[in-house]
Write a protein that holds these residues in place. Structure first.
Motif, PDB file in Angstrom:
ATOM      1  N   PHE A   8      -6.058 -14.806 -12.353  1.00  0.00           N
ATOM      2  CA  PHE A   8      -7.482 -14.462 -12.413  1.00  0.00           C
ATOM      3  C   PHE A   8      -7.779 -13.736 -13.731  1.00  0.00           C
ATOM      4  O   PHE A   8      -8.709 -14.092 -14.455  1.00  0.00           O
ATOM      5  CB  PHE A   8      -7.843 -13.579 -11.210  1.00  0.00           C
ATOM      6  CG  PHE A   8      -9.286 -13.174 -11.147  1.00  0.00           C
ATOM      7  CD1 PHE A   8     -10.226 -13.983 -10.517  1.00  0.00           C
ATOM      8  CD2 PHE A   8      -9.708 -11.972 -11.701  1.00  0.00           C
ATOM      9  CE1 PHE A   8     -11.557 -13.612 -10.453  1.00  0.00           C
ATOM     10  CE2 PHE A   8     -11.034 -11.593 -11.636  1.00  0.00           C
ATOM     11  CZ  PHE A   8     -11.966 -12.409 -11.013  1.00  0.00           C
ATOM     12  N   ASN A   9      -6.974 -12.725 -14.056  1.00  0.00           N
ATOM     13  CA  ASN A   9      -7.161 -11.973 -15.294  1.00  0.00           C
ATOM     14  C   ASN A   9      -7.034 -12.869 -16.518  1.00  0.00           C
ATOM     15  O   ASN A   9      -7.756 -12.709 -17.499  1.00  0.00           O
ATOM     16  CB  ASN A   9      -6.159 -10.822 -15.381  1.00  0.00           C
ATOM     17  CG  ASN A   9      -6.458  -9.714 -14.410  1.00  0.00           C
ATOM     18  OD1 ASN A   9      -7.531  -9.639 -13.822  1.00  0.00           O
ATOM     19  ND2 ASN A   9      -5.487  -8.837 -14.211  1.00  0.00           N
ATOM     20  N   GLU A  25      -8.038  -6.197 -24.177  1.00  0.00           N
ATOM     21  CA  GLU A  25      -6.620  -5.916 -24.410  1.00  0.00           C
ATOM     22  C   GLU A  25      -5.875  -5.723 -23.098  1.00  0.00           C
ATOM     23  O   GLU A  25      -4.684  -6.024 -23.003  1.00  0.00           O
ATOM     24  CB  GLU A  25      -6.484  -4.671 -25.283  1.00  0.00           C
ATOM     25  CG  GLU A  25      -7.045  -4.889 -26.678  1.00  0.00           C
ATOM     26  CD  GLU A  25      -7.244  -3.615 -27.465  1.00  0.00           C
ATOM     27  OE1 GLU A  25      -6.865  -2.524 -26.969  1.00  0.00           O
ATOM     28  OE2 GLU A  25      -7.796  -3.691 -28.573  1.00  0.00           O
ATOM     29  N   ARG A  26      -6.592  -5.213 -22.087  1.00  0.00           N
ATOM     30  CA  ARG A  26      -5.965  -4.977 -20.786  1.00  0.00           C
ATOM     31  C   ARG A  26      -7.017  -5.150 -19.705  1.00  0.00           C
ATOM     32  O   ARG A  26      -8.161  -4.746 -19.883  1.00  0.00           O
ATOM     33  CB  ARG A  26      -5.385  -3.556 -20.749  1.00  0.00           C
ATOM     34  CG  ARG A  26      -4.613  -3.228 -19.492  1.00  0.00           C
ATOM     35  CD  ARG A  26      -3.833  -1.916 -19.643  1.00  0.00           C
ATOM     36  NE  ARG A  26      -4.642  -0.787 -20.026  1.00  0.00           N
ATOM     37  CZ  ARG A  26      -5.081   0.142 -19.169  1.00  0.00           C
ATOM     38  NH1 ARG A  26      -4.785   0.065 -17.889  1.00  0.00           N
ATOM     39  NH2 ARG A  26      -5.795   1.155 -19.597  1.00  0.00           N
ATOM     40  N   ILE A  27      -6.601  -5.752 -18.587  1.00  0.00           N
ATOM     41  CA  ILE A  27      -7.493  -5.946 -17.434  1.00  0.00           C
ATOM     42  C   ILE A  27      -6.766  -5.465 -16.185  1.00  0.00           C
ATOM     43  O   ILE A  27      -5.601  -5.807 -15.968  1.00  0.00           O
ATOM     44  CB  ILE A  27      -7.880  -7.425 -17.232  1.00  0.00           C
ATOM     45  CG1 ILE A  27      -8.524  -8.011 -18.487  1.00  0.00           C
ATOM     46  CG2 ILE A  27      -8.818  -7.577 -16.032  1.00  0.00           C
ATOM     47  CD1 ILE A  27      -8.788  -9.506 -18.399  1.00  0.00           C
ATOM     48  N   HIS A  28      -7.469  -4.700 -15.381  1.00  0.00           N
ATOM     49  CA  HIS A  28      -6.952  -4.283 -14.073  1.00  0.00           C
ATOM     50  C   HIS A  28      -7.924  -4.814 -13.021  1.00  0.00           C
ATOM     51  O   HIS A  28      -9.112  -4.491 -13.056  1.00  0.00           O
ATOM     52  CB  HIS A  28      -6.845  -2.766 -13.988  1.00  0.00           C
ATOM     53  CG  HIS A  28      -6.426  -2.295 -12.632  1.00  0.00           C
ATOM     54  ND1 HIS A  28      -5.132  -2.400 -12.181  1.00  0.00           N
ATOM     55  CD2 HIS A  28      -7.135  -1.763 -11.614  1.00  0.00           C
ATOM     56  CE1 HIS A  28      -5.070  -1.935 -10.941  1.00  0.00           C
ATOM     57  NE2 HIS A  28      -6.267  -1.544 -10.577  1.00  0.00           N
ATOM     58  N   THR A  29      -7.423  -5.660 -12.110  1.00  0.00           N
ATOM     59  CA  THR A  29      -8.264  -6.274 -11.081  1.00  0.00           C
ATOM     60  C   THR A  29      -7.715  -5.958  -9.705  1.00  0.00           C
ATOM     61  O   THR A  29      -6.501  -5.975  -9.501  1.00  0.00           O
ATOM     62  CB  THR A  29      -8.324  -7.810 -11.262  1.00  0.00           C
ATOM     63  OG1 THR A  29      -8.926  -8.086 -12.533  1.00  0.00           O
ATOM     64  CG2 THR A  29      -9.140  -8.474 -10.169  1.00  0.00           C
ATOM     65  N   MET A  35     -14.697  -9.450  -2.790  1.00  0.00           N
ATOM     66  CA  MET A  35     -14.966  -9.015  -4.164  1.00  0.00           C
ATOM     67  C   MET A  35     -13.690  -8.978  -5.003  1.00  0.00           C
ATOM     68  O   MET A  35     -12.626  -8.647  -4.505  1.00  0.00           O
ATOM     69  CB  MET A  35     -15.560  -7.603  -4.166  1.00  0.00           C
ATOM     70  CG  MET A  35     -16.908  -7.491  -3.520  1.00  0.00           C
ATOM     71  SD  MET A  35     -17.513  -5.794  -3.535  1.00  0.00           S
ATOM     72  CE  MET A  35     -16.426  -5.043  -2.322  1.00  0.00           C
ATOM     73  N   ALA A  36     -13.865  -9.313  -6.265  1.00  0.00           N
ATOM     74  CA  ALA A  36     -12.847  -9.054  -7.273  1.00  0.00           C
ATOM     75  C   ALA A  36     -13.466  -8.031  -8.212  1.00  0.00           C
ATOM     76  O   ALA A  36     -14.552  -8.267  -8.764  1.00  0.00           O
ATOM     77  CB  ALA A  36     -12.483 -10.325  -8.020  1.00  0.00           C
ATOM     78  N   ILE A  37     -12.815  -6.891  -8.351  1.00  0.00           N
ATOM     79  CA  ILE A  37     -13.329  -5.815  -9.198  1.00  0.00           C
ATOM     80  C   ILE A  37     -12.372  -5.675 -10.378  1.00  0.00           C
ATOM     81  O   ILE A  37     -11.191  -5.364 -10.194  1.00  0.00           O
ATOM     82  CB  ILE A  37     -13.440  -4.499  -8.416  1.00  0.00           C
ATOM     83  CG1 ILE A  37     -14.312  -4.714  -7.171  1.00  0.00           C
ATOM     84  CG2 ILE A  37     -13.975  -3.384  -9.304  1.00  0.00           C
ATOM     85  CD1 ILE A  37     -14.161  -3.657  -6.112  1.00  0.00           C
ATOM     86  N   SER A  38     -12.906  -5.935 -11.571  1.00  0.00           N
ATOM     87  CA  SER A  38     -12.081  -5.916 -12.776  1.00  0.00           C
ATOM     88  C   SER A  38     -12.546  -4.824 -13.720  1.00  0.00           C
ATOM     89  O   SER A  38     -13.739  -4.709 -14.014  1.00  0.00           O
ATOM     90  CB  SER A  38     -12.167  -7.257 -13.502  1.00  0.00           C
ATOM     91  OG  SER A  38     -11.666  -8.302 -12.702  1.00  0.00           O
ATOM     92  N   SER A 105     -16.505  -5.492 -14.219  1.00  0.00           N
ATOM     93  CA  SER A 105     -17.150  -6.671 -13.653  1.00  0.00           C
ATOM     94  C   SER A 105     -16.810  -6.730 -12.177  1.00  0.00           C
ATOM     95  O   SER A 105     -15.643  -6.576 -11.797  1.00  0.00           O
ATOM     96  CB  SER A 105     -16.674  -7.949 -14.349  1.00  0.00           C
ATOM     97  OG  SER A 105     -17.151  -8.004 -15.676  1.00  0.00           O
ATOM     98  N   VAL A 106     -17.834  -6.949 -11.370  1.00  0.00           N
ATOM     99  CA  VAL A 106     -17.647  -7.119  -9.932  1.00  0.00           C
ATOM    100  C   VAL A 106     -18.079  -8.539  -9.598  1.00  0.00           C
ATOM    101  O   VAL A 106     -19.241  -8.909  -9.790  1.00  0.00           O
ATOM    102  CB  VAL A 106     -18.465  -6.099  -9.122  1.00  0.00           C
ATOM    103  CG1 VAL A 106     -18.282  -6.333  -7.627  1.00  0.00           C
ATOM    104  CG2 VAL A 106     -18.080  -4.671  -9.501  1.00  0.00           C
TER     105      VAL A 106
END
Length: 114
Positions: A8-9, A25-29, A35-38, A105-106
């Motif tokens: 997903f990321n 540079e970095r994504i935390h989901t 819901m996907a909360i990133s 982003s939600v």
């Protein structure tokens, strides 16, 4: 689930790199029910960072980043996003804190993410 989050990321990163010239540079989901909360770190290009040195520039970058992302997802979904999660995306809510270069982003889906 961690592979699904990684994939997903990757979709999100590639989409933003393609459309803005730089991906985060970095994504935390996290996935929570439907819901996907990133949280995305390190989003801004050097040009955006330069523009954001003034109050007016920060507002311009903020407006551009939030509207472009929302319009992008409204006009065409990232390839493979719904297939990966097996559920239809209904809405995207997105915002960025320009000073800290952090975006959230939600993604709100039609049903729970499995």
């Amino acid at each position: 689930m961690s592979k699904k989050i990684h994939d997903f990321n990757d979709i999100i990163r590639k989409l933003r790199k393609k459309n803005f010239g730089k991906g985060p540079e970095r994504i935390h989901t996290v996935f929570v029910q439907n819901m996907a909360i990133s949280t995305l770190y390190g989003n801004l290009t050097p040009a955006e960072q330069f523009i954001a040195r003034t109050t007016e520039g920060k507002e311009t970058v903020h407006r551009a980043r939030t509207k472009l992302i929302q319009n992008l997802y409204a006009s065409s979904l990232p390839e493979g996003l719904e297939d990966l999660l097996g559920v239809k995306l209904n809405y995207l809510f997105s915002d960025i804190k320009v000073e800290e270069d952090i975006a959230v982003s939600v993604f709100l889906f039609e049903a729970n993410i499995q």
